[in-house]
Design a protein around this motif. Structure first.
Motif, short mmCIF file in Angstrom:
data_model
loop_
_atom_site.label_atom_id
_atom_site.label_comp_id
_atom_site.label_asym_id
_atom_site.label_seq_id
_atom_site.Cartn_x
_atom_site.Cartn_y
_atom_site.Cartn_z
N PRO A 1 0.69 -1.14 0.08
CA PRO A 1 0.10 0.08 -0.35
C PRO A 1 0.76 0.99 0.05
O PRO A 1 0.48 2.75 -0.29
CB PRO A 1 -0.57 -0.42 1.37
N LYS A 2 1.49 0.77 0.85
CA LYS A 2 2.73 2.33 0.36
C LYS A 2 3.27 2.54 -0.58
O LYS A 2 3.57 4.03 -1.35
CB LYS A 2 4.15 2.19 1.42
N LYS A 3 3.65 2.05 -1.49
CA LYS A 3 3.72 2.24 -2.26
C LYS A 3 2.63 2.25 -3.78
O LYS A 3 3.07 3.74 -4.72
CB LYS A 3 4.48 0.99 -3.49
N TRP A 4 1.47 2.14 -3.41
CA TRP A 4 0.58 2.29 -4.14
C TRP A 4 0.17 3.41 -3.95
O TRP A 4 -0.07 4.87 -4.54
CB TRP A 4 -0.79 1.86 -3.96
N LEU A 5 0.29 4.59 -2.38
CA LEU A 5 0.42 5.54 -2.50
C LEU A 5 0.72 6.67 -2.71
O LEU A 5 0.12 7.96 -3.20
CB LEU A 5 -0.09 5.26 -0.45
N GLU A 6 2.15 6.16 -3.08
CA GLU A 6 3.16 7.22 -3.63
C GLU A 6 2.68 7.60 -4.94
O GLU A 6 3.00 8.72 -5.08
CB GLU A 6 4.72 6.38 -2.86
N GLU A 7 1.95 6.49 -5.89
CA GLU A 7 2.46 6.77 -6.91
C GLU A 7 0.81 7.77 -7.44
O GLU A 7 0.72 8.32 -7.69
CB GLU A 7 1.96 5.39 -7.66
N PHE A 8 -0.33 7.15 -6.37
CA PHE A 8 -1.62 7.77 -6.22
C PHE A 8 -0.97 9.93 -6.02
O PHE A 8 -1.74 10.06 -7.25
CB PHE A 8 -2.06 7.13 -5.53
N ILE A 9 -0.33 9.32 -5.36
CA ILE A 9 0.19 10.88 -5.00
C ILE A 9 0.50 12.28 -5.80
O ILE A 9 0.17 13.48 -6.16
CB ILE A 9 0.43 11.64 -3.13
N ARG B 1 -2.05 1.79 8.87
CA ARG B 1 -2.22 3.08 7.57
C ARG B 1 -0.59 4.08 7.49
O ARG B 1 -0.05 4.70 8.93
CB ARG B 1 -3.68 3.83 8.28
N GLU B 2 -0.45 3.99 6.05
CA GLU B 2 0.72 5.09 5.87
C GLU B 2 0.39 6.91 6.30
O GLU B 2 -1.20 7.45 5.34
CB GLU B 2 0.98 5.09 4.44
N LEU B 3 0.87 7.49 6.38
CA LEU B 3 1.44 9.36 6.62
C LEU B 3 0.99 9.46 5.42
O LEU B 3 3.09 9.63 5.58
CB LEU B 3 0.83 9.59 7.87
N MET B 4 0.66 10.16 4.27
CA MET B 4 1.83 10.25 3.09
C MET B 4 1.24 11.93 3.25
O MET B 4 0.48 12.77 3.57
CB MET B 4 1.05 10.18 2.27
#
Length: 229
Positions: A189-197, A221-224
């Protein structure tokens, strides 16, 4: 402090205590002055704030949008630091508490408004330097589907000039009702969230770490942070 101001502060304190003790909000997610609740909900908010404030630019004032502001903790903390803040939520009880805390601290740089953000009206929001969007994306996915939630985020990102603080439920550990409607984040999920942002138009995506999910023992959860240059 002058006598009238002291009386006003006392009355505001009593109002806030009455609101909390009458059970308007029995278990607040965010720290509320004079409330007896000091559990994991409070601690989780404080941990997220301490991580966030470490990357904020405190050398200049900025405008702040706090989406899903709840009782206003992040808005009020940002306003205390000289920023202009707008907190948005749909919950009237939480906003009642937020406004009472605002009055208690006699803050002029923060305002709270009731608004249900959807894919159509989100474009009516003005531009802000910093946007807080914490634990609301998965609720949008539940209401409007993944496509609608992503549409809201794209508009919010377009209206964010500098920094996005973002957190959402993750499909690796959320309940089934959210897993059905959220985009599949895969095994990382961390990688997905990075790409999403990054796909939202930010130049950099940074994780501030993993933080516990309220009312669970092991889930995180990751705080981004998304940054524009």
């Amino acid at each position: 402090m002058s006598f009238p101001k002291a009386i006003h502060r006392l009355l505001t304190k009593l109002k806030l205590v009455a609101i909390m003790r009458l059970g308007v909000i029995r278990l607040p997610y965010q720290p509320v002055p004079y409330s007896s609740g000091k559990g994991r909900r409070y601690q989780g908010t404080l941990e997220r704030w301490n991580a966030t404030v470490s990357v904020l630019d405190t050398t200049r004032s900025c405008s702040v949008l706090d989406v899903g502001c709840n009782t206003g903790f992040f808005s009020i903390e940002m306003a205390k630091r000289g920023n202009f803040c707008v907190g948005v939520d749909t919950a009237g009880k939480q906003l009642m508490v937020a406004n009472s805390i605002k009055d208690l601290y006699q803050l002029d740089g923060v305002t709270f408004t009731r608004m249900k953000i959807d894919p159509e009206n989100v474009s009516s929001l003005p531009h802000f330097d910093t946007t807080f969007c914490l634990s609301i994306f998965h609720h949008w996915a539940l209401q409007y589907g993944a496509v609608g939630a992503i549409s809201i985020m794209k508009t919010l990102a377009d209206h964010t000039n500098g920094m996005l603080i973002f957190e959402t439920a993750q499909t690796n550990n959320c309940s089934e009702k959210y897993r059905k409607v959220l985009p599949d984040m895969g095994p990382d999920p961390k990688k997905w969230l990075e790409e999403f942002i990054l796909d939202l138009g930010f130049n950099e995506a940074i994780s501030l770490g993993q933080f516990g999910v309220i009312d669970t023992d092991d889930d995180t959860r990751e705080l981004m942070i998304g940054k524009k240059y």
